[in-house]
Design a protein around this motif. Structure first.
Motif, mmCIF file in Angstrom:
data_model
loop_
_atom_site.group_PDB
_atom_site.id
_atom_site.type_symbol
_atom_site.label_atom_id
_atom_site.label_comp_id
_atom_site.label_asym_id
_atom_site.label_seq_id
_atom_site.Cartn_x
_atom_site.Cartn_y
_atom_site.Cartn_z
ATOM 1 N N SER A 42 -89.403 31.190 -30.231
ATOM 2 C CA SER A 42 -88.450 32.282 -30.416
ATOM 3 C C SER A 42 -87.535 32.327 -29.200
ATOM 4 N N TYR A 43 -86.273 32.648 -29.465
ATOM 5 C CA TYR A 43 -85.304 32.803 -28.382
ATOM 6 C C TYR A 43 -84.458 34.022 -28.745
ATOM 7 N N GLY A 44 -84.778 35.159 -28.124
ATOM 8 C CA GLY A 44 -84.121 36.392 -28.551
ATOM 9 C C GLY A 44 -84.519 36.689 -29.976
ATOM 10 N N ASN B 147 -77.879 23.782 -37.697
ATOM 11 C CA ASN B 147 -78.678 22.565 -37.655
ATOM 12 C C ASN B 147 -78.067 21.524 -36.724
ATOM 13 N N PHE B 148 -78.916 20.962 -35.883
ATOM 14 C CA PHE B 148 -78.517 19.879 -34.983
ATOM 15 C C PHE B 148 -79.342 18.641 -35.309
ATOM 16 N N HIS C 133 -74.166 21.061 -26.189
ATOM 17 C CA HIS C 133 -75.311 20.541 -25.441
ATOM 18 C C HIS C 133 -75.937 21.648 -24.576
ATOM 19 N N ALA C 134 -75.103 22.434 -23.952
ATOM 20 C CA ALA C 134 -75.606 23.534 -23.130
ATOM 21 C C ALA C 134 -76.323 24.570 -24.001
ATOM 22 N N TYR C 135 -75.812 24.784 -25.216
ATOM 23 C CA TYR C 135 -76.383 25.759 -26.142
ATOM 24 C C TYR C 135 -77.830 25.406 -26.489
ATOM 25 N N GLU D 106 -80.236 25.403 -23.363
ATOM 26 C CA GLU D 106 -80.652 26.759 -23.010
ATOM 27 C C GLU D 106 -81.855 27.197 -23.847
ATOM 28 N N ARG D 107 -81.983 26.640 -25.033
ATOM 29 C CA ARG D 107 -83.090 26.967 -25.934
ATOM 30 C C ARG D 107 -84.260 26.001 -25.784
ATOM 31 N N GLY D 108 -84.220 25.180 -24.765
ATOM 32 C CA GLY D 108 -85.339 24.280 -24.473
ATOM 33 C C GLY D 108 -85.315 22.970 -25.220
#
Length: 235
Positions: free
Chosen positions: A84-86, A137-138, A187-189, A192-194
């Motif tokens: 979970s992230y937020g 989706n990535f 990429h930063a996004y 940040e979520r691991g």
């Protein structure tokens, strides 16, 4: 009438040698089939025992914040890790790139190429929010020291649909065609979520265990199928 029956009777007796030959031929074929089955079962058992003796890699814990989804090892290509992230839920599925592109597009480079195949993982990262019908989706390539994004799209939430499915409508531009600053921001996004190269060690070890289990399961099911066939034919 009795003469006809006698001729038929003599004809039947004359046909007996042919029927005996057929019986011998069938018996011979059955013996050959049984020998082939026995040889294959012996080979499967030997390979099963060899694989079962393989030492697993050292146990690796998932990166901080992630948990391994229950039953992931028994599934096909469903999510492996979740966090979970937020208010977001992030699910990660993984495959070896060589399973998607057989041979990895190489030209038979031997041990080095095999190592490259092992060290190339393909991730499907699903970022969803409870109040949204679609998730972000990535599709990513993961390596021991890097992670690269192949595509970004909005898709219906995964639910139980498993791994990546081909889109039925437009899902955005080719990632490489985006402005460099936007690519860096994406990429930063996910970082940040691991979602980065820190996942590699765990996912590599996890795939080894999964492949090991799948191979043992395959040997057992194929062996059982052949053995049941042999038993049925002998009955």
């Amino acid at each position: 009438m009795s003469g006809i029956w006698r001729r038929l009777s003599r004809g039947c007796r004359a046909a007996q040698p042919w029927r005996t030959i057929t019986s011998r031929s069938s018996s011979s074929s059955a013996n050959i089939s049984a020998a082939v089955d026995s040889m294959l079962l012996r080979s499967i058992k030997e390979h099963y025992l060899d694989v079962s003796k393989m030492n697993p890699p050292p146990k690796v814990s998932p990166p901080s914040g992630f948990t391994v989804l229950k039953g992931a090892l028994d599934g096909s290509n469903g999510p492996v890790l979740s966090r979970s992230y937020g208010n977001e839920e992030i699910n990660i599925s993984v495959m070896r790139l060589s399973n998607i592109v057989p041979g990895g597009g190489g030209d038979g480079g031997g041990a080095d190429e095999e190592e490259d195949d092992i060290n190339q993982l393909f991730l499907h990262v699903d970022v969803s929010k409870p109040d949204q019908h679609k998730s972000l989706n990535f599709l990513c390539g993961l390596y021991p020291d890097a992670l690269g994004i192949h595509s970004v799209s909005l898709r219906p939430k995964l639910e139980d649909s498993g791994f990546f499915e081909l889109p039925s409508s437009y899902n955005g531009p080719v990632f490489g065609d985006l402005d460099e600053r936007m690519r860096d921001a994406f990429h930063a996004y996910i970082d940040e979520r691991g979602v980065n190269e820190d996942l590699f060690a765990f996912l590599q070890a996890w795939l080894y265990v999964k492949d090991h289990r799948n191979l043992l399961r395959w040997f057992k099911t194929v062996g059982s199928h052949i053995n049941e066939k042999s038993v049925a034919e002998d009955a």
